[in-house]
Design an enzyme around this catalytic site. Structure first.
Site, PDB file in Angstrom:
ATOM      1  N   ASP A 185       0.812  -1.218   0.000  1.00 48.89           N
ATOM      2  CA  ASP A 185       0.000   0.000   0.000  1.00 48.89           C
ATOM      3  C   ASP A 185       0.848   1.271   0.000  1.00 48.89           C
ATOM      4  OD1 ASP A 185       1.010  -0.334   2.575  1.00 48.89           O
ATOM      5  OD2 ASP A 185      -0.936  -0.733   3.484  1.00 48.89           O
TER       6      ASP A 185
ATOM      7  N   ASN B 267      -7.629  -2.793  14.311  1.00 52.63           N
ATOM      8  CA  ASN B 267      -9.018  -3.061  13.927  1.00 52.63           C
ATOM      9  C   ASN B 267      -9.122  -4.214  12.923  1.00 52.63           C
ATOM     10  OD1 ASN B 267      -8.050  -1.953  11.579  1.00 52.63           O
ATOM     11  ND2 ASN B 267      -9.427  -0.194  11.538  1.00 52.63           N
TER      12      ASN B 267
ATOM     13  N   HIS C 267      -7.296  -4.535  10.150  1.00 55.90           N
ATOM     14  CA  HIS C 267      -7.014  -4.248   8.744  1.00 55.90           C
ATOM     15  C   HIS C 267      -5.749  -4.953   8.279  1.00 55.90           C
ATOM     16  CE1 HIS C 267      -4.753  -0.221   9.696  1.00 55.90           C
ATOM     17  NE2 HIS C 267      -3.848  -1.095   9.291  1.00 55.90           N
TER      18      HIS C 267
ATOM     19  N   GLU D 180      -9.697  -1.580   5.331  1.00 56.49           N
ATOM     20  CA  GLU D 180     -10.359  -1.301   6.599  1.00 56.49           C
ATOM     21  C   GLU D 180     -11.594  -2.191   6.771  1.00 56.49           C
ATOM     22  OE1 GLU D 180      -8.829   0.352   8.632  1.00 56.49           O
ATOM     23  OE2 GLU D 180      -8.022   2.251   7.901  1.00 56.49           O
TER      24      GLU D 180
END
Ligand code: GLP
Length: 242
Positions: free
Chosen positions: A67, A136, A138, A143
């Site tokens: 990313d 979380n 990811h 996400e």
């Protein structure tokens, strides 16, 4: 899924580096998927040390990063391009043309995402993808709520991710709001995945990955469907996991 427990961060980094180096010796022309974040830093530093001592060659390796932030120039100290150069590429014998990271400053981001997806395919796919995990759940910058069918795409970063990553910036305002990330289906096409987890704060996420249901609200849960995943984690991240 295989789980390898290390006593601490340093041991996790040694084991992960050994794992990757062994693969490079076995397949010198491999396509190696790379991740950023603080977790793989020790691994990269061990790979550099090994390069200096043992001259493991990266001349035929191609790297493909997960990313990149949208809007940061490649020479911005917080861009992932800069991070990779600083923490790995500038210290091993890899040609810049063999390293691939999405271009977060492309004038047409959608086109860039498609081009990146095509590039991975044209290179023959990823042999080994290194992953970290967000608090979380990811993976990459996928996400919670991202479709498991997603390909490389532009994402709006969750506020919790911007807050978590603000430690690398002068202030939260400077943290980009968007990023380009390989999609979940892109990551899942990798032949093999190596997930690195360290520190107590990741313990809940690892537990949810291993015990929770497969659910798009927890992106990493998709890893349970992949045939070849290894987790290397330190004791703190793996506490309570049998
Ligand atoms: C970032 C990256 C992820 C990484 C995650 C965890 O958001 N895009 O690829 O896995 O952070 O980072 P850390 O290793 O610093 O906890």
């Amino acid at each position: 899924m295989r789980i390898i427990e290390a006593n601490n961060y340093q041991e996790m980094s040694n084991l992960a580096a050994e794992y990757i180096i062994k693969k490079i010796h076995h397949t010198p022309q491999m396509n190696l998927g790379l991740a950023t974040g603080s977790t793989p830093l020790g691994t990269y530093s061990e790979m550099i040390e090994d390069y200096e001592k043992n001259r493991t060659s990266y001349a035929h390796v191609r790297t493909i990063n997960l990313d990149e932030y949208v809007g940061l120039e490649t020479n911005h100290p917080n861009s992932y391009k800069y991070f990779m150069k600083e923490n790995l590429f500038d210290h091993i014998n890899i040609a810049e043309g063999h390293t691939h990271i999405p271009n977060g400053t492309a004038s047409n981001i959608e086109k860039e995402c498609q081009a990146y997806e095509d590039l991975i395919k044209n290179q023959g796919g990823i042999d080994l993808q290194i992953l970290g995990i967000g608090n979380n759940g990811h993976i990459g910058f996928n996400e919670p709520g991202t479709s498991f069918e997603s390909k490389t795409h532009k994402v709006k970063l969750a506020e919790s991710t911007r807050i978590a990553n603000a430690r690398f910036f002068n202030s939260i305002q400077e943290v980009p709001t968007h990023a380009i990330t390989m999609g979940i289906s892109t990551i899942l096409k990798s032949k093999e995945i190596l997930l690195l987890v360290s520190r107590e704060e990741k313990n809940e996420a690892v537990k949810q990955l291993l015990n929770g249901p497969k659910n798009e609200n927890f992106p990493a849960s998709v890893l349970n469907t992949h045939q070849n995943v290894t987790i290397i984690g330190d004791k703190k991240a793996l506490a309570g996991i049998t």
